[in-house]
Each structure stands twice: as structure tokens, then as C-alpha cells.
Design a protein around this motif. Structure first.
Motif, PDB file in Angstrom:
ATOM      1  N   ALA A 156      73.693   7.985  30.546  1.00 50.87           N
ATOM      2  CA  ALA A 156      74.752   7.171  31.143  1.00 50.87           C
ATOM      3  C   ALA A 156      74.601   5.742  30.641  1.00 50.87           C
ATOM      4  O   ALA A 156      73.507   5.175  30.702  1.00 50.87           O
ATOM      5  N   PRO A 157      75.682   5.158  30.132  1.00 50.65           N
ATOM      6  CA  PRO A 157      75.613   3.756  29.718  1.00 50.65           C
ATOM      7  C   PRO A 157      75.486   2.855  30.940  1.00 50.65           C
ATOM      8  O   PRO A 157      76.035   3.151  32.005  1.00 50.65           O
ATOM      9  N   LEU A 158      74.729   1.766  30.787  1.00 52.09           N
ATOM     10  CA  LEU A 158      74.525   0.811  31.877  1.00 52.09           C
ATOM     11  C   LEU A 158      75.269  -0.491  31.582  1.00 52.09           C
ATOM     12  O   LEU A 158      75.538  -0.802  30.416  1.00 52.09           O
ATOM     13  N   PRO A 159      75.601  -1.247  32.615  1.00 55.09           N
ATOM     14  CA  PRO A 159      76.376  -2.479  32.421  1.00 55.09           C
ATOM     15  C   PRO A 159      75.720  -3.498  31.481  1.00 55.09           C
ATOM     16  O   PRO A 159      76.406  -4.242  30.805  1.00 55.09           O
ATOM     17  N   ASP A 160      74.381  -3.489  31.404  1.00 63.73           N
ATOM     18  CA  ASP A 160      73.698  -4.468  30.551  1.00 63.73           C
ATOM     19  C   ASP A 160      73.550  -4.000  29.107  1.00 63.73           C
ATOM     20  O   ASP A 160      72.907  -4.646  28.295  1.00 63.73           O
ATOM     21  N   GLY A 161      74.147  -2.855  28.768  1.00 64.34           N
ATOM     22  CA  GLY A 161      74.062  -2.325  27.413  1.00 64.34           C
ATOM     23  C   GLY A 161      72.963  -1.292  27.240  1.00 64.34           C
ATOM     24  O   GLY A 161      72.867  -0.658  26.201  1.00 64.34           O
ATOM     25  N   GLY A 162      72.139  -1.117  28.258  1.00 65.74           N
ATOM     26  CA  GLY A 162      71.080  -0.117  28.214  1.00 65.74           C
ATOM     27  C   GLY A 162      71.626   1.275  28.473  1.00 65.74           C
ATOM     28  O   GLY A 162      72.833   1.480  28.626  1.00 65.74           O
ATOM     29  N   VAL A 163      70.701   2.221  28.533  1.00 66.89           N
ATOM     30  CA  VAL A 163      71.070   3.614  28.750  1.00 66.89           C
ATOM     31  C   VAL A 163      70.092   4.240  29.733  1.00 66.89           C
ATOM     32  O   VAL A 163      68.886   4.047  29.618  1.00 66.89           O
ATOM     33  N   ALA A 164      70.619   4.982  30.705  1.00 69.86           N
ATOM     34  CA  ALA A 164      69.789   5.744  31.628  1.00 69.86           C
ATOM     35  C   ALA A 164      69.784   7.195  31.168  1.00 69.86           C
ATOM     36  O   ALA A 164      70.804   7.708  30.697  1.00 69.86           O
ATOM     37  N   VAL A 165      68.635   7.864  31.318  1.00 69.01           N
ATOM     38  CA  VAL A 165      68.475   9.253  30.882  1.00 69.01           C
ATOM     39  C   VAL A 165      67.928  10.054  32.053  1.00 69.01           C
ATOM     40  O   VAL A 165      66.996   9.616  32.728  1.00 69.01           O
ATOM     41  N   ARG A 166      68.513  11.222  32.303  1.00 65.70           N
ATOM     42  CA  ARG A 166      68.026  12.086  33.380  1.00 65.70           C
ATOM     43  C   ARG A 166      67.985  13.535  32.911  1.00 65.70           C
ATOM     44  O   ARG A 166      68.637  13.912  31.936  1.00 65.70           O
ATOM     45  N   ASN A 167      67.237  14.350  33.629  1.00 63.16           N
ATOM     46  CA  ASN A 167      67.139  15.781  33.376  1.00 63.16           C
ATOM     47  C   ASN A 167      68.329  16.455  34.055  1.00 63.16           C
ATOM     48  O   ASN A 167      68.505  16.328  35.267  1.00 63.16           O
ATOM     49  N   SER A 168      69.109  17.207  33.311  1.00 64.67           N
ATOM     50  CA  SER A 168      70.310  17.820  33.877  1.00 64.67           C
ATOM     51  C   SER A 168      69.985  18.851  34.959  1.00 64.67           C
ATOM     52  O   SER A 168      70.814  19.129  35.810  1.00 64.67           O
ATOM     53  N   ARG A 169      68.789  19.420  34.921  1.00 70.94           N
ATOM     54  CA  ARG A 169      68.406  20.403  35.943  1.00 70.94           C
ATOM     55  C   ARG A 169      67.991  19.742  37.254  1.00 70.94           C
ATOM     56  O   ARG A 169      67.912  20.397  38.279  1.00 70.94           O
ATOM     57  N   HIS A 170      67.743  18.432  37.211  1.00 70.17           N
ATOM     58  CA  HIS A 170      67.332  17.683  38.405  1.00 70.17           C
ATOM     59  C   HIS A 170      68.142  16.383  38.493  1.00 70.17           C
ATOM     60  O   HIS A 170      67.590  15.291  38.365  1.00 70.17           O
ATOM     61  N   PRO A 171      69.449  16.486  38.709  1.00 71.25           N
ATOM     62  CA  PRO A 171      70.301  15.301  38.672  1.00 71.25           C
ATOM     63  C   PRO A 171      69.987  14.264  39.740  1.00 71.25           C
ATOM     64  O   PRO A 171      70.350  13.102  39.597  1.00 71.25           O
ATOM     65  N   GLU A 172      69.301  14.654  40.798  1.00 77.30           N
ATOM     66  CA  GLU A 172      68.926  13.694  41.837  1.00 77.30           C
ATOM     67  C   GLU A 172      67.583  13.036  41.528  1.00 77.30           C
ATOM     68  O   GLU A 172      67.154  12.123  42.219  1.00 77.30           O
ATOM     69  N   GLY A 173      66.902  13.535  40.522  1.00 79.40           N
ATOM     70  CA  GLY A 173      65.566  13.054  40.175  1.00 79.40           C
ATOM     71  C   GLY A 173      65.582  11.676  39.531  1.00 79.40           C
ATOM     72  O   GLY A 173      66.605  11.001  39.489  1.00 79.40           O
ATOM     73  N   PRO A 174      64.438  11.277  38.992  1.00 81.38           N
ATOM     74  CA  PRO A 174      64.324   9.946  38.411  1.00 81.38           C
ATOM     75  C   PRO A 174      65.064   9.816  37.089  1.00 81.38           C
ATOM     76  O   PRO A 174      65.266  10.798  36.377  1.00 81.38           O
ATOM     77  N   ALA A 175      65.449   8.598  36.794  1.00 81.15           N
ATOM     78  CA  ALA A 175      66.079   8.288  35.510  1.00 81.15           C
ATOM     79  C   ALA A 175      65.149   7.371  34.726  1.00 81.15           C
ATOM     80  O   ALA A 175      64.508   6.487  35.300  1.00 81.15           O
ATOM     81  N   LEU A 176      65.058   7.612  33.447  1.00 85.51           N
ATOM     82  CA  LEU A 176      64.370   6.697  32.554  1.00 85.51           C
ATOM     83  C   LEU A 176      65.407   5.723  32.030  1.00 85.51           C
ATOM     84  O   LEU A 176      66.534   6.115  31.720  1.00 85.51           O
TER      85      LEU A 176
END
Length: 78
Positions: free
Chosen positions: A34-54
Motif C-alpha cells: 500500500a502506498p503511504l502519504p509520505d511516499g513510502g510503502v507498507a507491506v503485509r502478508n495477505s494471509r494475515h491482513p490484520e497482522g503487522p505491516a513493514l
């Protein structure tokens, strides 16, 4: 705006629009970005969408994607 840091629950990233590769398999075994407002990117595991994001900066993602295109990680999926 709340600062988004590594390990935040992916569901706490307000307004995140998650997407995954068209090459993803139907079982959902993939990562989503997912793109972030500051230009960064968040990454998550699709099998655990509620889990942590890098969370990565734009420059970190550019370095990773260019390395992937160059084949730097091909041996990991051989």
C-alpha cells in the motif's frame, strides 16, 4: 497525521489501499503493498491482513525493486 512505523497493525493504516501482484496465486499466498502519504510503502502478508505491516521508504523500495529486476534474489525461489 499519525506516524506509520514498522510493526503497526496493517488495519491501523488509515486509508491504505492494499494491492497484490497479478501473479499471486488464488490461495492468497502473497504479500500486499500500500502506498503511504509520505511516499513510502507498507507491506503485509495477505494471509494475515490484520497482522503487522513493514514500512519502507521510497528509496528502500526502489533499491529492492531494482535488485529484484536485476535478479539479485532469484536464488531464493529457485
Amino acid at each position: 497525521m499519525r506516524q506509520i512505523v514498522n510493526g503497526v497493525r496493517a488495519t491501523e493504516i488509515e486509508g491504505a489501499v492494499w494491492r497484490k501482484s497479478r501473479r499471486s496465486n488464488p490461495n492468497g499466498n502473497c504479500v500486499e503493498l500500500a502506498p503511504l502519504p509520505d511516499g513510502g510503502v507498507a507491506v503485509r502478508n495477505s494471509r494475515h491482513p490484520e497482522g503487522p505491516a513493514l514500512v519502507y521508504t521510497r528509496d528502500e523500495m526502489v533499491a529492492f525493486l531494482e535488485g529484484a529486476k536485476d535478479g539479485d534474489f532469484d536464488d531464493m525461489v529457485g
